[in-house]
Design an enzyme around this catalytic site. Structure first.
Site, mmCIF file in Angstrom:
data_model
loop_
_atom_site.group_PDB
_atom_site.id
_atom_site.type_symbol
_atom_site.label_atom_id
_atom_site.label_comp_id
_atom_site.label_asym_id
_atom_site.label_seq_id
_atom_site.Cartn_x
_atom_site.Cartn_y
_atom_site.Cartn_z
ATOM 1 N N HIS A 401 -0.505 -10.986 11.939
ATOM 2 C CA HIS A 401 0.169 -9.728 12.243
ATOM 3 C C HIS A 401 1.565 -9.923 12.822
ATOM 4 O O HIS A 401 2.281 -8.936 13.044
ATOM 5 C CB HIS A 401 -0.686 -8.924 13.228
ATOM 6 N N ASP A 405 2.442 -6.622 8.150
ATOM 7 C CA ASP A 405 2.014 -5.314 8.642
ATOM 8 C C ASP A 405 0.839 -4.808 7.821
ATOM 9 O O ASP A 405 0.538 -5.326 6.743
ATOM 10 C CB ASP A 405 3.175 -4.320 8.577
#
Length: 427
Positions: A401, A405
């Protein structure tokens, strides 16, 4: 004539190795191709064998020591084989036992001298990680053998330096209360071993797997997402062609090469998933090299299908089969385990519905296949909802992450699923 046996070159990406265990002692007679010691590197384990028959004259590197490729490990005396043949039994209990302390003591000064010249010992992976993160490797305390700096040490140092508002902070003086300070003083609860317990020491490869998993979970914030894939069309294609395929190529056609082919197509569509984090930058890699997890008796290995985007489906199947066989037969090389840009894991059948795998650093994603099971689903048939029974599979994606996204991660997984459902593959 003395014969020098050196630390072998295990691949272009390997620059050093560790003597994991000596299997011979000084004064012992060895045959040609007899295993002298076991070595381990950042990528693969191997055995060093005697190039000729002879007597072990001197062990030059202590067990557990890491040395560069090309370093002399042991000297054999080819002429001494016949000379010691007269009294091996009488010589070994007394004479061989006496020189042992001297032989053990002699290598110590050179090692100490080397340590004085090179105060910081660093594994290749740790050095590369430190350079990528702008860390001074000389300031990182090493927790490995003889103070060697490992990947875990670099991760802890980076965590120590990650103080909000201080981008130029270094790892040499972690502020109290930071994550690095916490990791340095972390006490992990442990089990008190009972007499009836079975204790199984870590193998070298198991230690590396354990270290790699911890490093990955610390470095990358993992996010997981799951997709359900209808394999009805793909199952029909496979059923039509698998007998002819096995006759032509000598091995079975599984769903794995189809999954790799679909992943390659989706990586072209979503190049961010084929990236790496280097310092404060995202590097979208030009080549697509797919790691395929293979379970072996020694633990999990991940051979890499190089330039997977240039291979046909048959080429992918053949390469995967060859690499998996080499890994299980302990013939895999370090270069065949290096350079992956994305990994696919296929744990097999027997109740594997789905699960989230740990990202293989420095990659940013890993895809895990679930078991193919027939389930009732609702499909549209001429405008009407109809319940049918189709072979279904869950795909689980873990992504980093820091740079991936939700929109990118979910879009990539959706695209892989759609390529599999369309089943537009040529055999």
């Amino acid at each position: 004539m003395p014969i020098a046996v050196t630390m072998p070159q295990m691949g272009e990406s390997v620059v050093e190795g560790t003597v994991e265990r000596w299997l011979v002692r000084e004064g012992e007679r060895v045959a040609k191709d007899q295993v002298l010691c076991e070595i381990t590197t950042e990528k693969v384990d191997a055995e060093v064998v005697a190039p000729e028959a002879g007597v072990v004259a001197k062990l030059l590197v202590a067990q557990g020591t890491t040395v560069p490729v090309g370093t002399e490990l042991v000297t054999l005396d080819a002429a001494g084989a016949a000379a010691r043949d007269d009294a091996p039994v009488a010589a070994k209990p007394g004479a061989a036992a006496k020189p042992a302390p001297a032989a053990a003591a002699k290598p110590a000064p050179p090692v100490a001298a080397k340590t004085a010249q090179e105060p910081t010992r660093v594994s290749p992976v740790a050095r590369r990680m430190a350079e990528e993160r702008g860390l001074d490797v000389g300031a990182i305390p090493g927790s490995g053998v003889s103070g060697r700096v490992t990947k875990a040490d670099v991760v802890a140092a980076q965590a120590s330096a990650a103080v909000p508002g201080a981008p130029g902070a270094t790892a040499s003086a972690p502020a109290p209360g930071t994550l690095g300070d916490f990791l340095a003083n972390l006490r992990v609860p442990t089990h008190r071993v009972a007499p009836e317990d079975k204790v199984i020491p870590f193998t070298a490869i198991r230690r590396r797997i354990a270290e790699h998993m911890v490093v990955s979970k610390v470095v990358s914030p993992h996010v997981g997402t799951v997709a359900e894939v209808d394999l009805a069309k793909l199952a029909k294609l496979r059923d039509r062609t698998k007998k002819d395929f096995e006759r032509a190529h000598g091995f079975g056609l599984t769903y794995l090469p189809f999954a790799v082919a679909a992943t390659v197509r989706a990586l072209r569509d979503f190049p961010r998933m084929n990236s790496a984090v280097v310092g404060d930058a995202i590097v979208e890699r030009a080549g697509i090299h797919i790691g395929v997890a293979v379970e072996t008796e020694r633990g999990l290995l991940v051979p890499v299908v190089k330039n997977a985007d240039r291979l046909s489906l048959v080429g992918l199947a053949e390469t995967i089969n060859t690499l998996a066989k080499r890994a299980r037969d302990r013939e895999i090389s370090a270069d065949e385990l290096a350079g992956g840009t994305f990994t696919l894991s296929n744990p097999g059948r027997e109740g594997n519905l789905y699960g989230f795998a740990v990202i293989n650093q420095p990659q940013v994603g890993i895809l895990r296949m679930g078991e193919v099971k027939k389930r009732p689903i609702v499909v549209d048939a001429a405008g009407e909802d109809t319940i049918v029974i189709h072979p279904m599979m869950y795909l689980a994606l873990s992504y980093d992450h820091r740079i991936i996204d939700g929109v990118t991660g979910n879009g990539f997984l959706y695209r892989v699923g759609k390529y599999l459902e369309a089943a537009e593959f040529e055999l």
